[in-house]
Write a protein that holds these residues in place. Structure first.
Motif, PDB file in Angstrom:
ATOM      1  N   ILE A   1       0.843  -1.206   0.000  1.00  0.00           N
ATOM      2  CA  ILE A   1       0.000   0.000   0.000  1.00  0.00           C
ATOM      3  C   ILE A   1       0.874   1.250   0.000  1.00  0.00           C
ATOM      4  O   ILE A   1       0.625   2.205  -0.731  1.00  0.00           O
ATOM      5  N   ILE A   2       1.909   1.222   0.807  1.00  0.00           N
ATOM      6  CA  ILE A   2       2.818   2.368   0.874  1.00  0.00           C
ATOM      7  C   ILE A   2       3.564   2.536  -0.454  1.00  0.00           C
ATOM      8  O   ILE A   2       3.628   3.630  -1.016  1.00  0.00           O
ATOM      9  N   ALA A   3       4.107   1.440  -0.947  1.00  0.00           N
ATOM     10  CA  ALA A   3       4.924   1.517  -2.167  1.00  0.00           C
ATOM     11  C   ALA A   3       4.108   1.964  -3.369  1.00  0.00           C
ATOM     12  O   ALA A   3       4.610   2.630  -4.276  1.00  0.00           O
ATOM     13  N   SER A   4       2.823   1.600  -3.366  1.00  0.00           N
ATOM     14  CA  SER A   4       1.975   1.952  -4.503  1.00  0.00           C
ATOM     15  C   SER A   4       1.576   3.418  -4.490  1.00  0.00           C
ATOM     16  O   SER A   4       0.960   3.901  -5.441  1.00  0.00           O
ATOM     17  N   GLY A   5       1.869   4.111  -3.404  1.00  0.00           N
ATOM     18  CA  GLY A   5       1.489   5.520  -3.321  1.00  0.00           C
ATOM     19  C   GLY A   5       0.076   5.750  -2.809  1.00  0.00           C
ATOM     20  O   GLY A   5      -0.385   6.886  -2.761  1.00  0.00           O
ATOM     21  N   GLU A   6      -0.598   4.700  -2.387  1.00  0.00           N
ATOM     22  CA  GLU A   6      -1.971   4.890  -1.904  1.00  0.00           C
ATOM     23  C   GLU A   6      -2.075   5.857  -0.721  1.00  0.00           C
ATOM     24  O   GLU A   6      -3.111   6.476  -0.516  1.00  0.00           O
ATOM     25  N   LEU A   7      -1.023   5.934   0.059  1.00  0.00           N
ATOM     26  CA  LEU A   7      -1.047   6.853   1.213  1.00  0.00           C
ATOM     27  C   LEU A   7      -0.492   8.232   0.854  1.00  0.00           C
ATOM     28  O   LEU A   7      -0.370   9.085   1.731  1.00  0.00           O
ATOM     29  N   GLY A   8      -0.160   8.442  -0.410  1.00  0.00           N
ATOM     30  CA  GLY A   8       0.472   9.710  -0.794  1.00  0.00           C
ATOM     31  C   GLY A   8       1.926   9.701  -0.353  1.00  0.00           C
ATOM     32  O   GLY A   8       2.572   8.652  -0.293  1.00  0.00           O
ATOM     33  N   GLU A   9       2.421  10.874  -0.038  1.00  0.00           N
ATOM     34  CA  GLU A   9       3.793  10.994   0.459  1.00  0.00           C
ATOM     35  C   GLU A   9       3.799  10.673   1.955  1.00  0.00           C
ATOM     36  O   GLU A   9       2.932  11.167   2.689  1.00  0.00           O
ATOM     37  N   LEU A  10       4.736   9.884   2.386  1.00  0.00           N
ATOM     38  CA  LEU A  10       4.781   9.533   3.815  1.00  0.00           C
ATOM     39  C   LEU A  10       5.233  10.735   4.636  1.00  0.00           C
ATOM     40  O   LEU A  10       6.166  11.438   4.254  1.00  0.00           O
ATOM     41  N   ILE A  11       4.567  10.930   5.773  1.00  0.00           N
ATOM     42  CA  ILE A  11       4.987  12.045   6.621  1.00  0.00           C
ATOM     43  C   ILE A  11       5.330  11.639   8.051  1.00  0.00           C
ATOM     44  O   ILE A  11       6.014  12.365   8.749  1.00  0.00           O
ATOM     45  N   HIS A  12       4.884  10.482   8.485  1.00  0.00           N
ATOM     46  CA  HIS A  12       5.231  10.089   9.854  1.00  0.00           C
ATOM     47  C   HIS A  12       5.209   8.577  10.020  1.00  0.00           C
ATOM     48  O   HIS A  12       4.336   7.897   9.486  1.00  0.00           O
ATOM     49  N   PHE A  13       6.197   8.083  10.752  1.00  0.00           N
ATOM     50  CA  PHE A  13       6.257   6.678  11.123  1.00  0.00           C
ATOM     51  C   PHE A  13       6.308   6.573  12.638  1.00  0.00           C
ATOM     52  O   PHE A  13       7.150   7.207  13.285  1.00  0.00           O
ATOM     53  N   ARG A  14       5.405   5.787  13.196  1.00  0.00           N
ATOM     54  CA  ARG A  14       5.484   5.494  14.644  1.00  0.00           C
ATOM     55  C   ARG A  14       5.541   3.987  14.809  1.00  0.00           C
ATOM     56  O   ARG A  14       4.679   3.283  14.263  1.00  0.00           O
ATOM     57  N   GLY A  15       6.532   3.523  15.525  1.00  0.00           N
ATOM     58  CA  GLY A  15       6.664   2.083  15.715  1.00  0.00           C
ATOM     59  C   GLY A  15       7.015   1.750  17.141  1.00  0.00           C
ATOM     60  O   GLY A  15       7.622   2.549  17.860  1.00  0.00           O
ATOM     61  N   ARG A  16       6.587   0.584  17.547  1.00  0.00           N
ATOM     62  CA  ARG A  16       7.012   0.105  18.854  1.00  0.00           C
ATOM     63  C   ARG A  16       7.080  -1.413  18.830  1.00  0.00           C
ATOM     64  O   ARG A  16       6.381  -2.061  18.060  1.00  0.00           O
ATOM     65  N   HIS A  17       7.969  -1.936  19.624  1.00  0.00           N
ATOM     66  CA  HIS A  17       7.933  -3.369  19.905  1.00  0.00           C
ATOM     67  C   HIS A  17       8.173  -3.525  21.402  1.00  0.00           C
ATOM     68  O   HIS A  17       9.303  -3.519  21.878  1.00  0.00           O
ATOM     69  N   ASN A  18       7.080  -3.640  22.091  1.00  0.00           N
ATOM     70  CA  ASN A  18       7.114  -3.732  23.548  1.00  0.00           C
ATOM     71  C   ASN A  18       6.599  -5.095  23.985  1.00  0.00           C
ATOM     72  O   ASN A  18       5.588  -5.567  23.470  1.00  0.00           O
ATOM     73  N   GLU A  19       7.283  -5.697  24.921  1.00  0.00           N
ATOM     74  CA  GLU A  19       6.802  -6.926  25.537  1.00  0.00           C
ATOM     75  C   GLU A  19       7.027  -6.803  27.046  1.00  0.00           C
ATOM     76  O   GLU A  19       7.574  -5.817  27.522  1.00  0.00           O
ATOM     77  N   ASP A  20       6.601  -7.800  27.776  1.00  0.00           N
ATOM     78  CA  ASP A  20       6.790  -7.715  29.233  1.00  0.00           C
ATOM     79  C   ASP A  20       7.479  -8.967  29.791  1.00  0.00           C
ATOM     80  O   ASP A  20       7.333  -9.266  30.970  1.00  0.00           O
ATOM     81  N   TYR A  21       8.289  -9.596  28.963  1.00  0.00           N
ATOM     82  CA  TYR A  21       8.853 -10.879  29.399  1.00  0.00           C
ATOM     83  C   TYR A  21       9.857 -10.736  30.543  1.00  0.00           C
ATOM     84  O   TYR A  21      10.149 -11.718  31.205  1.00  0.00           O
ATOM     85  N   LEU A  22      10.352  -9.533  30.776  1.00  0.00           N
ATOM     86  CA  LEU A  22      11.210  -9.309  31.954  1.00  0.00           C
ATOM     87  C   LEU A  22      10.608  -8.297  32.924  1.00  0.00           C
ATOM     88  O   LEU A  22      11.328  -7.675  33.709  1.00  0.00           O
ATOM     89  N   ALA A  23       9.298  -8.138  32.875  1.00  0.00           N
ATOM     90  CA  ALA A  23       8.666  -7.167  33.777  1.00  0.00           C
ATOM     91  C   ALA A  23       8.717  -7.612  35.234  1.00  0.00           C
ATOM     92  O   ALA A  23       8.724  -6.782  36.139  1.00  0.00           O
ATOM     93  N   ASP A  24       8.745  -8.893  35.443  1.00  0.00           N
ATOM     94  CA  ASP A  24       8.764  -9.400  36.811  1.00  0.00           C
ATOM     95  C   ASP A  24      10.187  -9.299  37.370  1.00  0.00           C
ATOM     96  O   ASP A  24      11.102  -9.967  36.897  1.00  0.00           O
ATOM     97  N   PRO A  25      10.409  -8.473  38.405  1.00  0.00           N
ATOM     98  CA  PRO A  25      11.771  -8.275  38.929  1.00  0.00           C
ATOM     99  C   PRO A  25      12.331  -9.520  39.612  1.00  0.00           C
ATOM    100  O   PRO A  25      13.535  -9.599  39.853  1.00  0.00           O
ATOM    101  N   ALA A  26      11.452 -10.478  39.878  1.00  0.00           N
ATOM    102  CA  ALA A  26      11.929 -11.715  40.519  1.00  0.00           C
ATOM    103  C   ALA A  26      12.500 -12.705  39.508  1.00  0.00           C
ATOM    104  O   ALA A  26      13.059 -13.729  39.889  1.00  0.00           O
ATOM    105  N   LYS A  27      12.355 -12.404  38.247  1.00  0.00           N
ATOM    106  CA  LYS A  27      12.886 -13.294  37.215  1.00  0.00           C
ATOM    107  C   LYS A  27      14.421 -13.241  37.280  1.00  0.00           C
ATOM    108  O   LYS A  27      15.003 -12.161  37.250  1.00  0.00           O
ATOM    109  N   PRO A  28      15.053 -14.409  37.349  1.00  0.00           N
ATOM    110  CA  PRO A  28      16.520 -14.391  37.528  1.00  0.00           C
ATOM    111  C   PRO A  28      17.252 -13.823  36.316  1.00  0.00           C
ATOM    112  O   PRO A  28      16.738 -13.818  35.195  1.00  0.00           O
ATOM    113  N   LEU A  29      18.431 -13.385  36.582  1.00  0.00           N
ATOM    114  CA  LEU A  29      19.333 -12.865  35.548  1.00  0.00           C
ATOM    115  C   LEU A  29      19.649 -13.988  34.570  1.00  0.00           C
ATOM    116  O   LEU A  29      20.038 -15.090  34.966  1.00  0.00           O
ATOM    117  N   ASP A  30      19.520 -13.707  33.292  1.00  0.00           N
ATOM    118  CA  ASP A  30      19.960 -14.693  32.290  1.00  0.00           C
ATOM    119  C   ASP A  30      20.741 -13.970  31.193  1.00  0.00           C
ATOM    120  O   ASP A  30      21.054 -12.785  31.325  1.00  0.00           O
TER     121      ASP A  30
END
Lengths: 374, 374, 374, 374
Positions: free
Chosen positions: D144-173
């Motif tokens: 869709i982007i390459a075909s120009g359907e969105l016109g000229e690109l003006i902003h990209f927002r991206g994230r890759h968030n997970e919580d696999y180490l959110a627990d502070p009790a998880k041991p160091l690896d």
């Protein structure tokens, strides 16, 4: 590890899905027997040979009758159109094969009953491919219900709507002929949600009142003649349900529901909570529980993860998502485990016969304008 | 600009919502007459005086009978419990007042009919507060349907489920008594979705087959005695519908649907598209149209904006959101315009009578186990 | 009950919203003083008179300077374009009036500072209309954060994106001129999310690194000459943030974000949970808490209800939904309570000055290519 | 059809996913060569033999060095922890093998460069497993982007968030050690979104300003001693981006984002439309286009179907859903096609080196407090 050899009949949508699952299942799961893609049948020898190469089967045949009696085939896997299920299954049973077939089992309850009786007399194992009940989220829904987390069930709402025949210019094919399909939307996709209703709730549907409608009465003939042929079964159907445990509910089904692609969805309400599911977001389950502080209650989006049924075999990381074919992989696992262990399979022919009886009851109710027992 | 004076009876949930709307309407809309908060009636003089101060009414009374005959009141606005609607409305009509009342109009169709006949004989204007049809998104849904954008309608699915009586410890009140409420969930919230079905589709419901259930048969008495009283009407109900234009559909309603707070929702399917709406996201409408390139079709989330019905009066900027009370402001605008112009009001008593007949038909169908005409 | 008289300057989008709120507030809330719509100023006498009738003000004037000194006006309510805020507010303060003004407070931090100092020296009350912080769901978000339910905060993500200038054919107006608007998207809608970041987290933004961009460098002149005029401020901006409590975060803002109508949204992540909010669904808050059994955790959709901040005044029933103007009604309530009680108002001029300093810091950071303290 | 033999090193999360995909790919796709599961290496002979049986490999070894030089292995497939990628890949390249490795390519850009140079000098094919770019919805986004359907690109927002180490009790690896993982969240999941940013937009990231944070500075040692070990890399990171085509954007990444399981998400905004994607709903793409009548514009939910990239091979029916492992099946298809045809593979080592340079640039920018070129 022992082998379990499969003879596959039919290589359309479902045949390919079965083949993918047979190939992937042993890597995903630790199985008690290795499924072997032994023999493939298609409409003629040449096409069968071509498809066998494509789908990774060792041998092929243009004659399904030779497949069902082939001494090297343990399981006959039927992915042919509905109207062939009966003849093929009966032949396979006669040859002492286990039978794995796509849904609906038969065109009507009487046919289904004959198949049940034959299979049970022969002592072979049977399984019918209501694959959506294998999805992790739906297995979880059942667990939640069975555990009593929702309290006593008070309402079931289900639908399986798609739009694959919404376009009136689509030519008449076997789906719309009574003699090849039996019921229309009700048999094709409706069978899923009727089976699902009992699977999820653990209750039996006792009585129905239903309504069917053919929205597009004629379609262009497929011969390109420009002529029109009659659509002989329902495009959409709906019913109210009474379950044997006191639960009430309703179902809807359609093949002309514009915009719905995989519109199997259900809401199960209990006295202590409820769940909402939509197969178009197949790796999510919405759960509401009447617990916790005021002002902090709401439907939770559970993303499937390794703590949920059968997910961990696909990925150790939550939220990574299962796909349609993964359901078939789980189904193959269940089939193999059932055959090897001798434990009951669900849904077997007897269970699938119930679905045919529900379909017949909804049709009868439509004709009679009143509640009809299943 | 001329004035239109209001006499409000009852100051609970609905009474306050009406008062807010009466105060805000002239600023939101350009009205042909200025609503004046003239007189307020409550159960006794003192409480009435207190509430009049709170809600901004000029005068107050502990006797609703004096309100309905008050010479300075043009419109009698009834927000008292359902069982009082009939007596109050008949008295107001007898005094030549226009009557604006909350839904359901009456406890049964026979009462509703008497009210219709009285109002029509007296030539007064009437309006019943089915406010959800005023919401911008629902008005838009109707426009889309009426314009033919969805093609021919083929299915209506509606529900109005809430959980305000899901807790079995909640004491028995007027909602659960036949003599004070009439039908249960079906009358209270179900009346909204029944009216909505006809409003949206422009078709009349001709025949129904329905089912009612009292999920919680007894509740603690409100007197604190520890005794239990019988719940005399339905906690949940459902029905299949046949419309006069060939459309089929179904409705569900509940007051014990755990997790649902404002669960009025509908899906209307046509041959060229469909719409999906959920009042819990009241400023959104999902629209699917069978048009545009393959691979670019999907349900669109339309956020309400100034190009949609009645939105611009609240905000010139799209997506800013209307709230529950804004629907009442629109309702008041419609009421005032109808009274001043003499044009028909929708839904008036005659229209609301239909809703009572549908409720009665669903109850009759439940008793008889068959389809019943409305 | 005493009266509090309002003099409103400007009757565009915001002026009308203030008028609606002034009319509705006393019915929604129990207020310590009754707001009176005393005097309205517009660009000339005739238009002012017309608007006063429309919005329900007692008197009108074509000269805002006479309004700010009018002896019968207690509160000057400024809804004129940004570049007029300073002159009007200073005049009102000089006349000893309380000042209620729309955001952003000023075109730059230096102007804002001057206004803060004048107001504080005069001892008048001030309030700036960052109305989204009054929304029930956002007040709830703040409560949840302040109570420690999310643990220690570790990340803030915020955006306020709209597309009101996405169309390059839209003529140049005051929004795009430095001298009339100050910053572009950053000042107009970005100011909301910058204030929100501090309001929600209870932490101060200490340092920023930012980037601005003018996407559409020229626009047609509004005079119809066919000529093009230069856009003098940002169409979009973004920044990374360091808060004084150790929290990090980022913000984005745009007026050319195609598809976003009311795109104020935030995610606040803590060590024990997180919340997600989108103003396009303003009556919902998504809440995740690291608690409960494995396999039952997920983001919950909290529908606002009477147990949440300020909701009950609008409706006793949950899920019924607040709208944009309801936020202004809450803002008016806060303003009146603050003036009558003498308690601090939030956000007052001093607080809004911070927002101007953040905007200036982001602009400086853009110019310098490095982190800049606020 | 010719064979292409694979030697797999490592059988954790990724190793199993590769094995599943190798088994299923020939049934899903029509391939120019048949992947053969030839040899598997694990930490010792016994475990390797066990895993080979489980995952369907013909032979096994406890010594990866013998695998990389095995004459019957065409492709070395590296699913070992990050810190081993370099040594293994260099050995495989030295033996003239094609190399398929998981991401991130290396612990730092210097190591990655060495690997690029070795591979290019040896003329072997390389592919790095940034599998999310294979997902049908993301391929569609790119189209869709390459075909120009969105016109000229003006902003990209991206994230890759997970919580696999959110627990502070998880041991160091190994994830939290500089020497075994390199960067933390930024290298592990952040690498996906950085690659994705360039893949989607077709533009190169030129300059970044970033910020890293270790939220949980110490973790329990895995030895059970009760001691604490230091976390040596970032738990979360964020950056502003400047692309070479004028586009600006931002990215966020985290391994402690409570509630996020598979939180890869992006919004790409153009002058004529925008797209929004969330991997937690991996078979949906939200598309907004500035076209069509006023009042009918909104984000459309495109459900993936056979008209979208690579979907039809999995199912002929729309909306049936792909899963995580299906992405790997597509990746294997691309790998085999690239090797057989000799056409370039994306992303190869050279491309993945860019990701390492971006990571290094964000780290450098964090240290220096200013924009840094990639």
């Amino acid at each position: 590890m022992t082998d379990l050899t499969f003879g596959l009949i039919g290589t359309g949508f479902m045949g390919k899905a079965h083949a993918i699952a047979l190939k992937a299942a042993p890597t995903v799961f630790s199985l008690p027997a290795l499924p072997v893609c032994e023999l493939l049948a298609e409409v003629d020898d040449e096409y069968a040979a071509c498809k066998a190469r494509e789908l990774g089967f060792d041998r092929s045949t243009g004659d399904w009758k030779s497949l069902v009696t082939d001494p090297h085939v343990d399981v006959v896997d039927i992915c042919a159109p509905n109207f062939l299920h009966k003849e093929m299954a009966l032949a396979a049973i006669a040859a002492g094969k286990h039978v794995y077939t796509e849904k609906p089992l038969a065109l009507c309850a009487a046919d289904a009953q004959m198949m049940v009786e034959a299979a049970e007399a022969a002592g072979v194992k049977t399984l019918v491919g209501f694959n959506y009940i294998r999805n992790s989220a739906t297995q979880l829904a059942r667990e939640i219900i069975a555990s009593g987390e929702l309290g006593e069930l008070i309402h079931f709402r289900g639908r399986h709507n798609e739009d694959y025949l919404a376009d009136p210019a689509k030519p008449l094919d076997w789906h719309s002929r009574r003699g090849t399909a039996g019921a229309g939307a009700l048999g094709d996709v409706g069978s899923h949600i009727l089976n699902m209703a009992e699977y999820l709730t653990g209750q039996r549907i006792q009585e129905v009142v239903g309504q069917l409608q053919t929205v597009i009465p004629t379609r262009p003939l497929a011969d390109g003649s420009g002529g029109l042929g009659e659509v002989e079964n329902d495009d959409q159907a709906q019913a109210l349900l009474r379950f044997d445990g006191g639960l009430i509910g309703n179902v809807e089904t359609s093949r002309v529901a514009t915009g719905r692609k995989m519109g199997l969805a259900y809401t199960v309400t209990g006295t202590k909570g409820s769940i909402v599911f939509d197969q178009e977001r197949m790796s999510e389950l919405q759960l509401y529980k009447c617990e916790g502080p005021e002002g902090r209650q709401g439907f939770r989006t559970l993303l499937m993860g390794p703590e949920h049924p059968d997910y961990a075999a696909f990925s150790p990381a939550p939220g990574h998502g299962l796909g349609y074919n993964d359901q078939k992989i789980i189904e193959i696992r269940d089939l193999i485990e059932g055959i090897v262990s001798g434990r009951p399979l669900y849904p077997d022919f007897r269970e699938a016969w119930r679905v045919n009886r529900m379909i017949d009851a909804i049709e009868a109710s439509h004709a009679q304008g009143r509640w009809v027992p299943v």
